[in-house]
Write a protein that holds these residues in place. Sequence first.
Motif, PDB file in Angstrom:
ATOM      1  N   LEU A  92       0.811  -1.211   0.000  1.00 38.55           N
ATOM      2  CA  LEU A  92       0.000   0.000   0.000  1.00 38.55           C
ATOM      3  C   LEU A  92       0.844   1.260   0.000  1.00 38.55           C
ATOM      4  CD1 LEU A  92      -2.917  -1.020   2.382  1.00 38.55           C
ATOM      5  CD2 LEU A  92      -2.945  -0.861  -0.101  1.00 38.55           C
ATOM      6  N   GLU A  93       2.002   1.223   0.680  1.00 42.32           N
ATOM      7  CA  GLU A  93       2.823   2.426   0.715  1.00 42.32           C
ATOM      8  C   GLU A  93       3.502   2.666  -0.638  1.00 42.32           C
ATOM      9  OE1 GLU A  93       5.471   4.954   3.872  1.00 42.32           O
ATOM     10  OE2 GLU A  93       5.072   2.842   4.288  1.00 42.32           O
ATOM     11  N   VAL A  94       3.862   1.605  -1.341  1.00 42.66           N
ATOM     12  CA  VAL A  94       4.384   1.777  -2.701  1.00 42.66           C
ATOM     13  C   VAL A  94       3.307   2.390  -3.599  1.00 42.66           C
ATOM     14  CG1 VAL A  94       5.088   0.536  -4.788  1.00 42.66           C
ATOM     15  CG2 VAL A  94       6.177   0.017  -2.593  1.00 42.66           C
ATOM     16  N   MET A  95       2.071   1.902  -3.473  1.00 43.78           N
ATOM     17  CA  MET A  95       0.975   2.470  -4.244  1.00 43.78           C
ATOM     18  C   MET A  95       0.794   3.954  -3.938  1.00 43.78           C
ATOM     19  SD  MET A  95      -3.089   1.404  -4.220  1.00 43.78           S
ATOM     20  CE  MET A  95      -2.715  -0.313  -4.526  1.00 43.78           C
ATOM     21  N   ALA A  96       0.857   4.285  -2.645  1.00 42.75           N
ATOM     22  CA  ALA A  96       0.713   5.689  -2.234  1.00 42.75           C
ATOM     23  C   ALA A  96       1.844   6.538  -2.797  1.00 42.75           C
ATOM     24  CB  ALA A  96       0.684   5.789  -0.709  1.00 42.75           C
ATOM     25  N   ALA A  97       3.074   6.020  -2.734  1.00 43.14           N
ATOM     26  CA  ALA A  97       4.236   6.771  -3.205  1.00 43.14           C
ATOM     27  C   ALA A  97       4.133   7.045  -4.697  1.00 43.14           C
ATOM     28  CB  ALA A  97       5.506   5.993  -2.892  1.00 43.14           C
ATOM     29  N   GLU A  98       3.806   6.022  -5.466  1.00 44.74           N
ATOM     30  CA  GLU A  98       3.712   6.186  -6.919  1.00 44.74           C
ATOM     31  C   GLU A  98       2.615   7.177  -7.292  1.00 44.74           C
ATOM     32  OE1 GLU A  98       5.350   1.807  -8.360  1.00 44.74           O
ATOM     33  OE2 GLU A  98       3.191   2.099  -8.038  1.00 44.74           O
ATOM     34  N   ARG A  99       1.478   7.087  -6.628  1.00 45.71           N
ATOM     35  CA  ARG A  99       0.381   8.003  -6.944  1.00 45.71           C
ATOM     36  C   ARG A  99       0.695   9.419  -6.495  1.00 45.71           C
ATOM     37  NH1 ARG A  99      -5.631   6.160  -5.412  1.00 45.71           N
ATOM     38  NH2 ARG A  99      -4.871   4.372  -6.618  1.00 45.71           N
ATOM     39  N   ALA A 100       1.341   9.552  -5.339  1.00 41.25           N
ATOM     40  CA  ALA A 100       1.709  10.881  -4.834  1.00 41.25           C
ATOM     41  C   ALA A 100       2.657  11.590  -5.786  1.00 41.25           C
ATOM     42  CB  ALA A 100       2.338  10.762  -3.450  1.00 41.25           C
ATOM     43  N   VAL A 101       3.669  10.852  -6.262  1.00 42.12           N
ATOM     44  CA  VAL A 101       4.636  11.452  -7.185  1.00 42.12           C
ATOM     45  C   VAL A 101       3.952  11.818  -8.498  1.00 42.12           C
ATOM     46  CG1 VAL A 101       6.745  11.036  -8.511  1.00 42.12           C
ATOM     47  CG2 VAL A 101       6.600  10.282  -6.134  1.00 42.12           C
ATOM     48  N   ARG A 102       3.084  10.963  -8.987  1.00 44.02           N
ATOM     49  CA  ARG A 102       2.390  11.216 -10.249  1.00 44.02           C
ATOM     50  C   ARG A 102       1.449  12.416 -10.153  1.00 44.02           C
ATOM     51  NH1 ARG A 102       0.335   6.529 -10.755  1.00 44.02           N
ATOM     52  NH2 ARG A 102      -1.808   6.939 -10.118  1.00 44.02           N
ATOM     53  N   ASN A 103       0.753  12.562  -9.012  1.00 37.38           N
ATOM     54  CA  ASN A 103      -0.281  13.597  -8.899  1.00 37.38           C
ATOM     55  C   ASN A 103       0.244  14.952  -8.448  1.00 37.38           C
ATOM     56  OD1 ASN A 103      -2.108  11.666  -9.683  1.00 37.38           O
ATOM     57  ND2 ASN A 103      -2.953  11.316  -7.643  1.00 37.38           N
ATOM     58  N   ASP A 104       1.197  14.954  -7.497  1.00 36.82           N
ATOM     59  CA  ASP A 104       1.636  16.251  -6.933  1.00 36.82           C
ATOM     60  C   ASP A 104       2.966  16.068  -6.218  1.00 36.82           C
ATOM     61  OD1 ASP A 104       1.763  18.853  -5.986  1.00 36.82           O
ATOM     62  OD2 ASP A 104       0.343  18.525  -4.342  1.00 36.82           O
ATOM     63  N   HIS A 105       4.011  15.761  -6.965  1.00 35.24           N
ATOM     64  CA  HIS A 105       5.271  15.408  -6.314  1.00 35.24           C
ATOM     65  C   HIS A 105       5.858  16.564  -5.513  1.00 35.24           C
ATOM     66  CE1 HIS A 105       6.808  17.116 -10.116  1.00 35.24           C
ATOM     67  NE2 HIS A 105       7.916  17.370  -9.461  1.00 35.24           N
ATOM     68  N   LEU A 106       5.705  17.797  -5.996  1.00 29.61           N
ATOM     69  CA  LEU A 106       6.272  18.922  -5.254  1.00 29.61           C
ATOM     70  C   LEU A 106       5.495  19.207  -3.972  1.00 29.61           C
ATOM     71  CD1 LEU A 106       7.159  21.369  -8.179  1.00 29.61           C
ATOM     72  CD2 LEU A 106       8.727  19.990  -6.805  1.00 29.61           C
ATOM     73  N   GLY A 107       4.167  19.158  -4.059  1.00 26.84           N
ATOM     74  CA  GLY A 107       3.345  19.412  -2.873  1.00 26.84           C
ATOM     75  C   GLY A 107       3.535  18.348  -1.806  1.00 26.84           C
ATOM     76  N   VAL A 108       3.590  17.080  -2.227  1.00 28.00           N
ATOM     77  CA  VAL A 108       3.787  15.987  -1.275  1.00 28.00           C
ATOM     78  C   VAL A 108       5.181  16.065  -0.663  1.00 28.00           C
ATOM     79  CG1 VAL A 108       3.959  13.484  -1.017  1.00 28.00           C
ATOM     80  CG2 VAL A 108       2.101  14.477  -2.367  1.00 28.00           C
ATOM     81  N   ALA A 109       6.182  16.358  -1.486  1.00 31.67           N
ATOM     82  CA  ALA A 109       7.556  16.478  -0.967  1.00 31.67           C
ATOM     83  C   ALA A 109       7.658  17.604   0.056  1.00 31.67           C
ATOM     84  CB  ALA A 109       8.530  16.712  -2.113  1.00 31.67           C
ATOM     85  N   GLU A 110       6.990  18.716  -0.199  1.00 32.86           N
ATOM     86  CA  GLU A 110       7.014  19.837   0.751  1.00 32.86           C
ATOM     87  C   GLU A 110       6.363  19.443   2.073  1.00 32.86           C
ATOM     88  OE1 GLU A 110       5.429  24.476   1.186  1.00 32.86           O
ATOM     89  OE2 GLU A 110       5.052  23.344  -0.653  1.00 32.86           O
ATOM     90  N   ALA A 111       5.224  18.760   1.999  1.00 22.58           N
ATOM     91  CA  ALA A 111       4.538  18.327   3.224  1.00 22.58           C
ATOM     92  C   ALA A 111       5.394  17.325   3.995  1.00 22.58           C
ATOM     93  CB  ALA A 111       3.184  17.710   2.884  1.00 22.58           C
ATOM     94  N   MET A 112       6.035  16.401   3.289  1.00 20.47           N
ATOM     95  CA  MET A 112       6.898  15.412   3.938  1.00 20.47           C
ATOM     96  C   MET A 112       8.123  16.086   4.561  1.00 20.47           C
ATOM     97  SD  MET A 112       6.710  12.364   1.097  1.00 20.47           S
ATOM     98  CE  MET A 112       7.875  11.271   1.925  1.00 20.47           C
ATOM     99  N   ARG A 113       8.678  17.068   3.851  1.00 22.14           N
ATOM    100  CA  ARG A 113       9.861  17.762   4.378  1.00 22.14           C
ATOM    101  C   ARG A 113       9.527  18.511   5.666  1.00 22.14           C
ATOM    102  NH1 ARG A 113      11.045  20.267   0.150  1.00 22.14           N
ATOM    103  NH2 ARG A 113      12.634  18.863  -0.680  1.00 22.14           N
ATOM    104  N   THR A 114       8.350  19.112   5.725  1.00 22.64           N
ATOM    105  CA  THR A 114       7.926  19.821   6.937  1.00 22.64           C
ATOM    106  C   THR A 114       7.894  18.871   8.129  1.00 22.64           C
ATOM    107  OG1 THR A 114       6.628  21.433   5.690  1.00 22.64           O
ATOM    108  CG2 THR A 114       6.037  21.105   8.011  1.00 22.64           C
TER     109      THR A 114
END
Length: 218
Positions: A92-114
């Motif tokens: 499930l986490e691989v699925m989440a990662a792939e979809r997150a990068v495909r849909n909004d990689h910059l926004g997700v990366a910013e939230a994760m970095r915070t």
Amino acid sequence: MSRAEEGAAETRTDVVADQIRRRIVLGNYPPGTRLRVDTLVNELDVSRVPLREAFRELVAEGLVEMYPHRGAVVSPLHQQELEDCFRLLETLEVMAAERAVRNDHLGVAEAMRTELDRLDALDPDEDRAEKLRAHRAFHFAMFAGLGDGTVQRHVRMLWHTCERYINLAATGQRDEEARNEHHQLVAHCAAGDASMVAAIVRVHVQHAKLAAISQLPS
């Protein structure tokens, strides 16, 4: 609570369930502990109704078992459950990662970095509860890339089931190894590299599983 942890608006039952869940994960309520309603009503300053509803959530997550005449008891730790949890979490986490990068990689990366900055700033020996929250929020920031729906609901519930095994793994060398993997996840997510993010997620989960097995009480 961070933006990554919020999701839908929390109910009183959610708050009570998380208070008990946190104590189970951190070992304040070890396996076999009887969760007495009268005691928890006073400790958590809550009525019996949300407490009993919280027990139902925790039973569904596998953290608590209900017995006639004994009530709620913290579930034992089992290697088979540990291995099943990490196997499902990897998928499930691989699925989440792939979809997150495909849909909004910059926004997700910013939230994760915070969340990662918050996690890095904590003393793991003195801020155990805060570390637990920050680590959860880091991963939930990636899960948010799934969007609302069935998969996100299931991966969040699975995380709660796995979390005490994940916490069991978070010691010594594994802590530093996990920190490096977290930073790699953020970097590759920001770069939009879905295949690398998925590969790191797989390694991250496998390393956590092996570390947890090594710490599992015999």
